[in-house]
Scaffold this motif. Structure first.
Motif, PDB file in Angstrom:
ATOM      1  N   PRO A 285       3.002  -0.229 -16.154  1.00 45.75           N
ATOM      2  CA  PRO A 285       2.167   0.861 -15.674  1.00 45.75           C
ATOM      3  C   PRO A 285       2.231   1.115 -13.908  1.00 45.75           C
ATOM      4  O   PRO A 285       2.908   0.118 -13.549  1.00 45.75           O
ATOM      5  CB  PRO A 285       0.332   0.037 -15.976  1.00 45.75           C
ATOM      6  N   THR A 286       1.274   2.852 -13.559  1.00 48.19           N
ATOM      7  CA  THR A 286       2.454   2.437 -12.238  1.00 48.19           C
ATOM      8  C   THR A 286       1.018   2.246 -11.851  1.00 48.19           C
ATOM      9  O   THR A 286       0.006   2.352 -12.190  1.00 48.19           O
ATOM     10  CB  THR A 286       2.822   4.002 -11.930  1.00 48.19           C
ATOM     11  N   LEU A 287       0.762   1.598 -10.233  1.00 49.23           N
ATOM     12  CA  LEU A 287      -0.216   1.006  -9.328  1.00 49.23           C
ATOM     13  C   LEU A 287      -0.601   2.372  -8.813  1.00 49.23           C
ATOM     14  O   LEU A 287       0.340   3.326  -7.952  1.00 49.23           O
ATOM     15  CB  LEU A 287       0.359   0.144  -8.855  1.00 49.23           C
TER      16      LEU A 287
ATOM     17  N   MET B 113       2.520   1.815  -3.700  1.00 49.03           N
ATOM     18  CA  MET B 113       1.273   1.955  -4.053  1.00 49.03           C
ATOM     19  C   MET B 113       0.944   3.965  -4.194  1.00 49.03           C
ATOM     20  O   MET B 113       0.485   4.548  -4.918  1.00 49.03           O
ATOM     21  CB  MET B 113       0.051   0.900  -4.315  1.00 49.03           C
ATOM     22  N   ASN B 114       0.979   4.313  -3.165  1.00 44.31           N
ATOM     23  CA  ASN B 114       1.347   5.747  -2.642  1.00 44.31           C
ATOM     24  C   ASN B 114       2.180   6.501  -3.977  1.00 44.31           C
ATOM     25  O   ASN B 114       2.095   7.681  -3.561  1.00 44.31           O
ATOM     26  CB  ASN B 114       0.467   5.999  -1.526  1.00 44.31           C
ATOM     27  N   LYS B 115       3.251   5.923  -3.520  1.00 44.90           N
ATOM     28  CA  LYS B 115       4.188   6.935  -4.424  1.00 44.90           C
ATOM     29  C   LYS B 115       4.602   6.208  -5.458  1.00 44.90           C
ATOM     30  O   LYS B 115       5.442   6.489  -6.006  1.00 44.90           O
ATOM     31  CB  LYS B 115       5.642   6.182  -3.772  1.00 44.90           C
ATOM     32  N   LYS B 116       3.244   6.215  -6.509  1.00 41.60           N
ATOM     33  CA  LYS B 116       3.154   5.485  -8.282  1.00 41.60           C
ATOM     34  C   LYS B 116       4.354   4.623  -9.007  1.00 41.60           C
ATOM     35  O   LYS B 116       5.115   4.892  -9.683  1.00 41.60           O
ATOM     36  CB  LYS B 116       3.528   7.004  -8.743  1.00 41.60           C
ATOM     37  N   MET B 117       4.317   3.587  -7.782  1.00 42.03           N
ATOM     38  CA  MET B 117       5.554   2.834  -8.381  1.00 42.03           C
ATOM     39  C   MET B 117       4.592   1.725  -9.154  1.00 42.03           C
ATOM     40  O   MET B 117       3.157   1.628  -9.117  1.00 42.03           O
ATOM     41  CB  MET B 117       6.392   1.980  -7.307  1.00 42.03           C
ATOM     42  N   ASP B 118       5.684   0.955  -9.739  1.00 42.29           N
ATOM     43  CA  ASP B 118       5.241   0.410 -10.807  1.00 42.29           C
ATOM     44  C   ASP B 118       5.073  -1.491 -10.418  1.00 42.29           C
ATOM     45  O   ASP B 118       5.328  -1.618  -9.302  1.00 42.29           O
ATOM     46  CB  ASP B 118       6.194   0.305 -12.539  1.00 42.29           C
ATOM     47  N   PRO B 119       4.399  -2.057 -10.764  1.00 43.02           N
ATOM     48  CA  PRO B 119       4.120  -3.554 -10.199  1.00 43.02           C
ATOM     49  C   PRO B 119       5.588  -4.022  -9.776  1.00 43.02           C
ATOM     50  O   PRO B 119       5.286  -4.993  -8.394  1.00 43.02           O
ATOM     51  CB  PRO B 119       3.509  -4.542 -11.029  1.00 43.02           C
ATOM     52  N   PHE B 120       6.572  -4.206 -10.192  1.00 34.50           N
ATOM     53  CA  PHE B 120       7.518  -4.720  -9.793  1.00 34.50           C
ATOM     54  C   PHE B 120       8.469  -3.893  -8.616  1.00 34.50           C
ATOM     55  O   PHE B 120       8.524  -4.494  -7.323  1.00 34.50           O
ATOM     56  CB  PHE B 120       8.982  -4.940 -10.883  1.00 34.50           C
ATOM     57  N   GLY B 121       8.199  -2.977  -8.601  1.00 32.06           N
ATOM     58  CA  GLY B 121       8.944  -2.028  -7.346  1.00 32.06           C
ATOM     59  C   GLY B 121       7.490  -2.108  -6.533  1.00 32.06           C
ATOM     60  O   GLY B 121       8.132  -3.004  -5.384  1.00 32.06           O
TER      61      GLY B 121
ATOM     62  N   ILE C 176       9.163  -3.573  -2.461  1.00 35.93           N
ATOM     63  CA  ILE C 176       8.650  -2.751  -0.765  1.00 35.93           C
ATOM     64  C   ILE C 176       8.083  -3.318  -0.106  1.00 35.93           C
ATOM     65  O   ILE C 176       8.015  -4.535   1.408  1.00 35.93           O
ATOM     66  CB  ILE C 176       7.993  -1.593  -1.481  1.00 35.93           C
TER      67      ILE C 176
ATOM     68  N   CYS D 237      11.490   4.075  -0.687  1.00 37.49           N
ATOM     69  CA  CYS D 237      10.563   5.541  -1.283  1.00 37.49           C
ATOM     70  C   CYS D 237      10.620   6.462  -0.810  1.00 37.49           C
ATOM     71  O   CYS D 237      10.148   7.703  -0.894  1.00 37.49           O
ATOM     72  CB  CYS D 237       9.659   5.063  -0.219  1.00 37.49           C
ATOM     73  N   ASN D 238      12.397   6.512   0.118  1.00 33.10           N
ATOM     74  CA  ASN D 238      13.073   8.461  -0.445  1.00 33.10           C
ATOM     75  C   ASN D 238      12.268   9.237   0.997  1.00 33.10           C
ATOM     76  O   ASN D 238      11.659  10.345   0.805  1.00 33.10           O
ATOM     77  CB  ASN D 238      12.854   8.989  -1.420  1.00 33.10           C
TER      78      ASN D 238
ATOM     79  N   ASN E 261      18.177  11.010   5.198  1.00 34.62           N
ATOM     80  CA  ASN E 261      17.445  11.418   3.919  1.00 34.62           C
ATOM     81  C   ASN E 261      18.133  12.241   3.171  1.00 34.62           C
ATOM     82  O   ASN E 261      17.041  13.383   2.288  1.00 34.62           O
ATOM     83  CB  ASN E 261      15.543  11.906   3.662  1.00 34.62           C
TER      84      ASN E 261
ATOM     85  N   HIS F 131      -3.075   3.734  -5.230  1.00 34.54           N
ATOM     86  CA  HIS F 131      -3.472   2.747  -4.005  1.00 34.54           C
ATOM     87  C   HIS F 131      -5.274   3.855  -3.987  1.00 34.54           C
ATOM     88  O   HIS F 131      -6.323   2.384  -5.049  1.00 34.54           O
ATOM     89  CB  HIS F 131      -2.997   3.789  -3.368  1.00 34.54           C
TER      90      HIS F 131
ATOM     91  N   ILE G 242      13.798   7.920  -5.565  1.00 30.03           N
ATOM     92  CA  ILE G 242      13.303   6.403  -5.445  1.00 30.03           C
ATOM     93  C   ILE G 242      14.565   5.672  -6.957  1.00 30.03           C
ATOM     94  O   ILE G 242      14.232   6.422  -7.762  1.00 30.03           O
ATOM     95  CB  ILE G 242      12.264   6.923  -5.431  1.00 30.03           C
TER      96      ILE G 242
ATOM     97  N   PHE H 267      12.273   0.613  -9.771  1.00 31.05           N
ATOM     98  CA  PHE H 267      10.874   0.505  -9.175  1.00 31.05           C
ATOM     99  C   PHE H 267       9.896   1.211  -9.355  1.00 31.05           C
ATOM    100  O   PHE H 267       8.547   1.452  -9.434  1.00 31.05           O
ATOM    101  CB  PHE H 267      10.922   1.217  -7.637  1.00 31.05           C
ATOM    102  N   ARG H 268      10.407   2.480 -10.807  1.00 29.45           N
ATOM    103  CA  ARG H 268       9.355   3.701 -11.514  1.00 29.45           C
ATOM    104  C   ARG H 268       9.026   3.182 -12.612  1.00 29.45           C
ATOM    105  O   ARG H 268       7.868   3.619 -12.924  1.00 29.45           O
ATOM    106  CB  ARG H 268       9.468   4.522 -11.253  1.00 29.45           C
TER     107      ARG H 268
ATOM    108  N   LEU I 139       0.782  -1.504   0.415  1.00 28.01           N
ATOM    109  CA  LEU I 139       0.446   0.064  -0.106  1.00 28.01           C
ATOM    110  C   LEU I 139       0.629   0.739   0.107  1.00 28.01           C
ATOM    111  O   LEU I 139       0.394   2.201  -0.606  1.00 28.01           O
ATOM    112  CB  LEU I 139      -0.926  -0.404   1.235  1.00 28.01           C
TER     113      LEU I 139
END
Lengths: 205, 205, 205
Positions: B195-197, A22-30, A34, A136-137, C137, B199, B139, B143-144, A19
């Motif tokens: 694609p990015t996921l 997904m809030n960080k707009k990562m792709d499915p692998f990322g 995580i 996630c920085n 960070n 939430h 980041i 992952f992106r 979750l």
């Protein structure tokens, strides 16, 4: 029973990691990575530091399977997870207790000092989240406001006190978990936070 | 042949790391460290997790030499490296294939499960870049948007399928590398992204 | 004597870590963790990479005690630490020299190549600060402007030159530390910095 809780905790940690990602707009692998590090990162750091290699999740595929399930649950139910928040939070809290106990155990198994064992327990429960936040920085959330780690330390102290008094093993484990879980629930309910420390005080401070 | 490709890949990864660091206005020492971790970071994480210590680059100085050469090439030719982009990209792609194979091998050598071996292969090829991005306070790019890691996973699956069918070792290695290299080239040419996921979906989502 | 310096260096590193964390508005737990990794992070990375586990601070609680003292000193005296800046800087510089020597020693003990030993010495002295900056960070400060690491490398080279000439062990250790300490003091006094490297030159560059 203990293993079942470990499995539930791993899944809950993976879900919460997914979750966040997904809030960080990562792709499915990322998102998967995580989820993975959130779930097993703490135990991995612990294993590496004590030289228990290949690390745990490489030797027992159950972790990989549970993380994969947690990951897909997060993907499929991401719209409705807000409704499941309470269940998720409970699993996560169980994970906190169980992971702390596992860390304590690994330290005792190789005769490390109680202080170091408590550090290992706290690490097992908390460092997955630290690595998640670094990837996630963000500045790790447990360094800023959550009393998360403090609860693990208190749990560890309770564990060694009871152990010193030769409490039976089952009771020892159960009590420690219950202490951790109850304090966590109360901390969230009553909004207990540690104050932040600042280097420079205001002029009239 | 295999060793030569490993060496070329190491140099290409060092070069790309050095270029990233120079864009971050680091000093020569910082640039060298970033070049170093980009080149050997993935293999180092792998070695630490499986307990193969002292880690690889401490036992074979060839890596240190190749990274140093890559670093100085980046420094000297930094103005004209844009013209060499295609060659660099090819080396980097060769590195991706070879590093994945090396990771797979190390896992097989200690009898780990194919799933874990594929994780080790992917880690060897990709985690140098992850550490580079963390040290540069970004980041991680894989992952992106890059399908980089996904290609290593596909390569790993092809490897174990062929291996199950008792394909001869040379053919096994060559096919796996070619699969990885060809998919990477196609991915870049045809701009394949995951694609990015997210939430939260939009209200009418 | 050597052990005393190690202890003083650990405390100084913990203090400087705690101060950095307090500037980031962390809570007391976060500040303690940052103090801890600043003090022992470099040695921990070194131990993990060479396979010396459980890592150092798990086997000798003196480190934990010194870090705890450094942490509380930072908390109690945070308003007046600016006045103690010079003493702190001196301890920190002693730490730099001693930590480099310890790293060199660990490498020599397992017969690694001098280049790798110098890398281990530099890592021991500098990577605590790198991990501190990542957790806070920031891009690690030693990659941007401090010649910190370069001084450790010079110290390492001096060490191996003297060693080649069969200089007596006491003299060897003393000279290396003094070289590191003196260069550091001069670097700060005369504001020696490495220039930053940039990838793209201005149009008329």
């Amino acid at each position: 029973m203990f293993h079942l809780l470990d499995i539930l905790g791993t899944m809950a940690f993976a879900l919460s990691g997914a979750l966040t990602a997904m809030n960080k707009k990562m792709d499915p692998f990322g998102v998967f990575i995580i989820a993975f590090v959130t779930a097993v990162g703490g135990g991995t750091v612990r294993d590496v530091l004590i030289g228990r290699t290949p690390v745990g999740w490489m030797q027992n595929l159950d972790y990989v399977y549970m993380i994969t399930i947690g990951y897909f649950l997060a993907l499929v139910f991401r719209k409705s997870l807000d409704k499941l928040r309470t269940s998720l939070f409970l699993f996560d809290t169980v994970g906190l207790g169980v992971f702390t106990l596992i860390g304590l155990e690994k330290g005792i198994a190789i005769n490390l000092h109680p202080i170091i064992c408590i550090a290992l327990g706290t690490m097992t429960a908390c460092f997955g989240g630290v690595i998640r936040d670094i990837l996630c920085n963000d500045i790790p959330v447990i360094f800023r406001k959550e009393i998360y780690a403090t609860i693990c330390i208190i749990g560890g102290i309770v564990f060694f006190l009871l152990r010193k008094w030769n409490v039976q093993e089952d009771v020892l484990y159960l009590t420690t978990s219950v202490v951790i879980i109850v304090i966590r629930l109360m901390a969230v309910k009553f909004e207990w936070y540690l104050p932040t420390l600042e280097h420079r005080n205001p002029p009239n401070g």
